[in-house]
Motif scaffolding. Structure first.
Motif, PDB file in Angstrom:
ATOM      1  N   THR A 176       0.828  -1.209   0.000  1.00  0.00           N
ATOM      2  CA  THR A 176       0.000   0.000   0.000  1.00  0.00           C
ATOM      3  C   THR A 176       0.853   1.246   0.000  1.00  0.00           C
ATOM      4  O   THR A 176       0.568   2.224  -0.713  1.00  0.00           O
TER       5      THR A 176
ATOM      6  N   ASN B 184      -8.245   9.605   1.119  1.00  0.00           N
ATOM      7  CA  ASN B 184      -8.255   8.273   1.724  1.00  0.00           C
ATOM      8  C   ASN B 184      -9.348   8.111   2.782  1.00  0.00           C
ATOM      9  O   ASN B 184      -9.120   7.582   3.866  1.00  0.00           O
ATOM     10  N   LEU B 185     -10.541   8.567   2.458  1.00  0.00           N
ATOM     11  CA  LEU B 185     -11.699   8.350   3.321  1.00  0.00           C
ATOM     12  C   LEU B 185     -12.293   6.991   2.965  1.00  0.00           C
ATOM     13  O   LEU B 185     -12.971   6.854   1.934  1.00  0.00           O
ATOM     14  N   ASP B 186     -12.011   5.986   3.786  1.00  0.00           N
ATOM     15  CA  ASP B 186     -12.381   4.597   3.457  1.00  0.00           C
ATOM     16  C   ASP B 186     -11.836   4.197   2.093  1.00  0.00           C
ATOM     17  O   ASP B 186     -12.477   3.452   1.332  1.00  0.00           O
ATOM     18  N   GLY B 187     -10.647   4.722   1.762  1.00  0.00           N
ATOM     19  CA  GLY B 187     -10.008   4.406   0.493  1.00  0.00           C
ATOM     20  C   GLY B 187     -10.364   5.345  -0.638  1.00  0.00           C
ATOM     21  O   GLY B 187      -9.736   5.299  -1.707  1.00  0.00           O
ATOM     22  N   TYR B 188     -11.337   6.238  -0.453  1.00  0.00           N
ATOM     23  CA  TYR B 188     -11.774   7.133  -1.522  1.00  0.00           C
ATOM     24  C   TYR B 188     -10.908   8.389  -1.587  1.00  0.00           C
ATOM     25  O   TYR B 188     -10.458   8.914  -0.558  1.00  0.00           O
TER      26      TYR B 188
ATOM     27  N   ARG C  59     -10.738   5.174  -5.945  1.00  0.00           N
ATOM     28  CA  ARG C  59     -10.637   4.443  -4.690  1.00  0.00           C
ATOM     29  C   ARG C  59      -9.404   3.554  -4.713  1.00  0.00           C
ATOM     30  O   ARG C  59      -9.050   2.983  -5.743  1.00  0.00           O
TER      31      ARG C  59
ATOM     32  N   TRP D 239      -7.587   0.211  -2.891  1.00  0.00           N
ATOM     33  CA  TRP D 239      -7.633  -0.950  -2.038  1.00  0.00           C
ATOM     34  C   TRP D 239      -6.187  -1.292  -1.669  1.00  0.00           C
ATOM     35  O   TRP D 239      -5.295  -0.474  -1.887  1.00  0.00           O
ATOM     36  N   SER D 240      -5.924  -2.436  -1.133  1.00  0.00           N
ATOM     37  CA  SER D 240      -4.569  -2.741  -0.674  1.00  0.00           C
ATOM     38  C   SER D 240      -3.553  -2.685  -1.813  1.00  0.00           C
ATOM     39  O   SER D 240      -2.442  -2.180  -1.641  1.00  0.00           O
TER      40      SER D 240
END
Length: 333
Positions: free
Chosen positions: A16, A115-119, A171, A173-174
């Motif tokens: 990440t 990076n709000l929940d990945g967004y 978005r 993810w990892s």
């Protein structure tokens, strides 16, 4: 079991982190104080199509190779959410002796959501630097249809200043990033151009200047696209993308250069044919990128683009085949 979980978490964290700092990632934004450089050397192969413009210039179905396309981008992070950046691009096509700047932007990006929940959500604005170089072209007598006049571009600049406004969202993810963008471009009409009309001078009794400047109309254009980017390891990454570009029709308002009164009416009549130059075109670009991180701050990427296009009957930019590939060297200081 705890050890296995710890290793997995650590591996995901490394991947990440590598993805966030990856300059090929479409959502890359430099951290505060970081300066980045992206230097691209591109090579294009093009086969022209059969628009009226190409046929009148006896250039339909012509193969143009190599077409060199270097691009330089620089940027700096002001804060972790705000950056300024600029880029210039140059094209040299020796087969048709067409060369000049095809890209010039200077602007800023602000990250509204980080990076709000990945967004992630960015807003950006760039000055369009087309006015740095004059638009250069020529009005020539057709090689294949006597009496017809055809417009030929000698460079890639539209000669106009303008502004881009756009937004980018996505978005993370990892190890995967998905993103999209849309932007509009407004250019402001001016007379920052030079049109060679020397072939037409005899038609106007030798009274016409060899070169004219004309007042070009303002335009609206739009670009949009989407990307998928995958961080395979902490060193290898790659992505797929699609981009749509709409290039507006150019048009002449009037002749800016003064001409003798004796031929003024005839010149106005000639210009009236180009009030709408019928040269708009659409591009649909598919691209693939593969990148390798040598170490922190040094990365090399290979890319390939395949462009499909269509346009109006007098477009000089549409093709039957357009493929570009090249290498990009990226640094963070």
């Amino acid at each position: 079991m705890k050890k296995i979980i710890s290793i997995a978490v650590a591996t995901a964290a490394v991947t990440t982190s590598a993805m966030a700092a990856n300059m090929e990632n479409p959502l890359y934004l430099p951290s505060a104080g970081d300066v980045y450089s992206k230097t691209t050397i591109g090579l294009m192969l093009k086969v022209t199509d059969s628009t009226d413009n190409q046929r009148l210039r006896d250039n339909n179905g012509a193969t143009e190779f190599p077409i060199w396309r270097p691009v330089q981008e620089l940027g700096v992070g002001i804060t972790n959410r705000w950056a300024v950046h600029g880029m210039v691009g140059y094209t040299y096509d020796g087969d048709v002796d067409r060369k000049g700047f095809h890209l010039g932007r200077l602007g800023t990006t602000y990250r509204i959501i980080d990076n709000l929940d990945g967004y992630v959500w960015d807003l950006y604005g760039d000055f369009h630097l087309g006015g740095i170089e004059k638009m250069k072209g020529s009005l020539n007598l057709s090689k294949v249809k006597p009496g017809e006049v055809v417009f030929n571009y000698d460079n890639y600049s539209n000669g106009r200043w303008g502004a881009h406004v756009g937004t980018k969202f996505g978005r993370r993810w990892s190890d995967l990033t998905a993103s999209a963008f849309v932007e509009v471009l407004r250019t402001w009409g001016n007379h920052n151009n030079e049109i060679d009309v020397s072939e037409l001078v005899p038609v106007f009794y030798g009274l016409l200047p060899n070169k004219l400047s004309v007042d070009l109309k303002s335009t609206w254009e739009v670009n949009a696209g989407a990307n998928i980017f995958y961080q395979m390891t902490d060193r290898w990454s790659g992505g797929l993308g699609f981009r749509y570009n709409y290039h507006a029709t150019n048009g002449l308002d009037s002749v800016y250069t003064g001409v003798p009164a004796l031929i003024e009416s005839a010149v106005d009549q000639l210009v009236s044919k180009y009030k709408n130059m019928e040269d708009h075109f659409n591009e649909y670009i598919f691209n693939l990128t593969l990148a390798y991180q040598f170490r922190d701050g040094i990365q090399v990427a290979w890319y390939i683009e395949d462009t499909y296009d269509n346009g109006a009957r007098l477009s000089a930019n549409t093709t039957d085949l357009k493929v570009e590939t090249g290498l990009r060297l990226n640094f963070v200081f």
